[in-house]
Design an enzyme around this catalytic site. Structure first.
Site, PDB file in Angstrom:
ATOM      1  N   HIS A  55       5.210  -0.438   3.280  1.00  0.00           N
ATOM      2  CA  HIS A  55       5.939   0.310   4.310  1.00  0.00           C
ATOM      3  C   HIS A  55       5.973  -0.492   5.621  1.00  0.00           C
ATOM      4  CE1 HIS A  55       5.965   3.662   1.484  1.00  0.00           C
ATOM      5  NE2 HIS A  55       4.662   3.478   1.324  1.00  0.00           N
ATOM      6  N   HIS A  57      -1.444  -0.106  -0.437  1.00  0.00           N
ATOM      7  CA  HIS A  57      -0.934   1.220  -0.060  1.00  0.00           C
ATOM      8  C   HIS A  57      -2.076   2.217   0.068  1.00  0.00           C
ATOM      9  CE1 HIS A  57       3.500   0.683  -0.622  1.00  0.00           C
ATOM     10  NE2 HIS A  57       3.073  -0.364  -1.300  1.00  0.00           N
ATOM     11  N   GLU A 100      -3.646   1.485  -4.567  1.00  0.00           N
ATOM     12  CA  GLU A 100      -3.671   2.706  -3.753  1.00  0.00           C
ATOM     13  C   GLU A 100      -5.129   2.916  -3.355  1.00  0.00           C
ATOM     14  OE1 GLU A 100      -1.235   4.565  -2.728  1.00  0.00           O
ATOM     15  OE2 GLU A 100       0.458   4.437  -4.122  1.00  0.00           O
ATOM     16  N   GLU A 109       0.354   5.831   7.089  1.00  0.00           N
ATOM     17  CA  GLU A 109      -0.039   4.948   5.998  1.00  0.00           C
ATOM     18  C   GLU A 109       0.279   3.490   6.316  1.00  0.00           C
ATOM     19  OE1 GLU A 109       1.104   3.752   1.409  1.00  0.00           O
ATOM     20  OE2 GLU A 109       2.036   5.522   2.305  1.00  0.00           O
TER      21      GLU A 109
END
Length: 562
Positions: A140, A207, A271, A154
């Site tokens: 992102h 992430h 993650e 995030e």
């Protein structure tokens, strides 16, 4: 209900035969992918938004979103979606799907590439360089915050962890390129293209997770089933993350995330925790815990590289025989960590085609294997009288042979004590200025010393280069002498000395990756292209961020003086 997990599970792709009637869709009038993304996210309150990890579909592939069928599309040209939520990719491009599910609005980016990426098998074979190359993707960024929870974005946490991973890998001598080092937006296609152009040995995307159920917690790592050989990297990262953090092990999973399917090298997506869980959000935002995450990721990467990626392999041609052993193991790679593929007997003759550290690469039963150099005695041969430089890894048919021969004979550059030149190895900033000074006969000094050059072997060479306007520091009174020099940095130094900067960018604009050139290097790159000193790569790229090789340095400087 764990909406994020369920949404991720929807990316299991199946092939269907036909498509029913389409839903009405909204077409965004956007000039760029980021503009199109903004046209979607700006419809909602930012605190309600969860931006999912984007996925890729090949033309004709089907995505089953029937569990949540009522998606709004940013355009109706890239995919088709019917009233049951069945998606079909029809044209290349990027489209954003959005829908409110429960208390959150989920946005999913779908990327349809123009062609199916070809896995770069060569990139997974032995590397004619003495270092590893890793691409770290901080997920992102910029206008795309990813998930938001407990007061955190995030994208911010991803970048914080990624920078720590970068630092730890560099301390291990691993070359690292980041998708971003600041809060900036990059599309899925741009991220994978950067990694592919860089020629990384592996790709890791970082992430943080999110779920409607605030109790969800733990770490999971993904690979794509389209590249099943990538699973060992995910296993190594997941194992080390759990060992370092003690977090709940959600294990290794598969998903067709675009950054995994569109990268040509081994790839994984980690993650690192749930930003939607207050307790876990406090952990993943804490620098001390982030350091544990970064250590786990870096250690997992290092383990995979050492066991699967062969570097520092020198091409050579020789014969020899097995000595000091009745039986000698032949392994898949140049260390005892690689599997045994066969054995040789004492006295057996071998044909050698390469060398990696103290291991020889040999022809063995129709394939290549590796044996310890401690048990091989080379057969002596008369040197090639026509090969004046006589490096084992630079034959007369090598593309830069004549330039290397000339530079070695003139004393501009040296080979190595083991009889190699290592033409594909990168070159450091201090090594580059030393060669530059020799080529142009620069000797004037003015006593310039940087904080990190006072004890460096090339202190005087750096002083000469700076005094003569070739090079300059990088800020904070540092020169970074031991850092590898990139193609754009080399172009800048050459342009400084030759005074050839050109503000008319008609040459660099013809290359698809010209926008990857740093602003400070664009005029210099243009001037070098105009003069013919620097040329595009074999792939038709400028590759400004790639480390320049020893052979490239010799060739470029040869063009200047000749």
């Amino acid at each position: 209900m764990k909406y994020k997990l369920k949404i991720k599970n929807l990316i299991m792709i199946t092939m269907l035969a036909s498509m029913p009637t389409l839903l009405d869709t909204t077409i965004a009038n956007a000039d760029t992918i980021e503009d199109e993304f903004l046209s979607v996210i700006n419809k909602y309150k930012i605190e309600d938004v969860v931006v999912e990890e984007g996925i890729s579909l090949e033309k004709g592939e089907i995505l089953d979103l029937s569990q949540y069928p009522n998606w709004e599309l940013s355009d109706n040209e890239t995919i088709e979606i019917n009233s049951n939520g069945i998606v079909k990719a029809v044209n290349e491009g990027t489209v954003f799907l959005s829908q409110r599910i429960g208390e959150k609005v989920y946005i999913v980016e779908i990327y349809v590439p123009s062609e199916i990426p070809t896995i770069n098998i060569v990139s997974r074979e032995a590397k004619p360089r003495g270092y590893y190359k890793v691409f770290i993707d901080a997920g992102h960024g910029g206008t795309d915050p990813g998930s938001l929870g407990c007061g955190y974005r995030e994208s911010d946490i991803n970048l914080q962890v990624a920078k720590k991973v970068e630092s730890k890998l560099k301390s291990k001598g691993i070359d690292v390129k980041m998708s971003r080092s600041s809060d900036i937006y990059y599309s899925l296609s741009e991220r994978s293209e950067m990694a592919n152009n860089y020629g990384a040995d592996l790709f890791v995307s970082i992430h943080q997770n999110s779920a409607e159920q605030k109790s969800a917690n733990g770490i999971e790592t993904y690979y794509t089933e389209k590249k099943p050989n990538d699973k060992p990297l995910s296993n190594d990262i997941q194992t080390n993350l759990i060992n370092k953090t003690g977090a709940i092990n959600r294990k290794v999973k598969t998903a067709n995330f675009a950054v995994l399917t569109q990268t040509k090298m081994t790839a994984a997506l980690a993650e690192c925790g749930f930003i939607s869980n207050p307790e876990e959000a406090n952990k993943i935002s804490n620098p001390t815990y982030q350091d544990k995450l970064a250590t786990g990721i870096a250690d997992g990467i290092e383990k995979y590289l050492k066991e699967n990626v062969i570097i520092n392999e020198i091409q050579m041609t020789a014969t020899g025989k097995v000595i000091n052993a009745n039986s000698l193991n032949v392994r898949k790679g140049p260390s005892t960590s690689f599997n045994i593929i066969g054995t040789l007997n004492g006295g057996d003759e071998v044909k050698i085609v390469g060398k990696s550290n103290d291991w020889y690469k040999i022809e063995y039963n129709g394939v290549y294997g590796y044996v310890s150099g401690s048990y091989i005695e080379l057969n002596t041969t008369e040197p090639d009288q026509d090969n004046k430089i006589n490096f084992t890894d630079v034959g007369k048919d090598y593309w830069a042979y004549s330039q290397i021969e000339s530079f070695v004979e003139k004393g501009y550059i040296d080979g190595y004590e083991d009889g190699t030149f290592r033409p594909q190895d990168p070159i450091k900033r201090n090594e580059f200025v030393k060669i530059f000074n020799r080529v142009f006969g620069l000797t004037e000094k003015s006593g310039i010393v940087f904080d990190d050059t006072k004890d460096n072997w090339a202190k005087d060479e750096i002083d000469i280069a700076v005094t003569n306007g070739v090079a300059q520091g990088v800020g904070d009174n540092k020169f970074e002498p031991e850092q590898y020099i990139t193609r754009e940095a080399a172009a800048k130094m050459l342009a400084n000395y030759m005074n050839i900067e050109d503000k008319n960018h008609d040459k660099i604009n013809k290359f698809s990756d010209y926008n990857q050139i740093s602003d400070w290097a664009r005029d210099a790159f243009e001037g070098n292209l105009e003069k013919g000193y620097i040329q595009g790569t074999d792939e038709g790229k400028l590759a400004p961020k790639n480390n320049i090789t020893r052979a490239e340095v010799v060739t470029i400087l040869s063009r200047v003086i000749n």
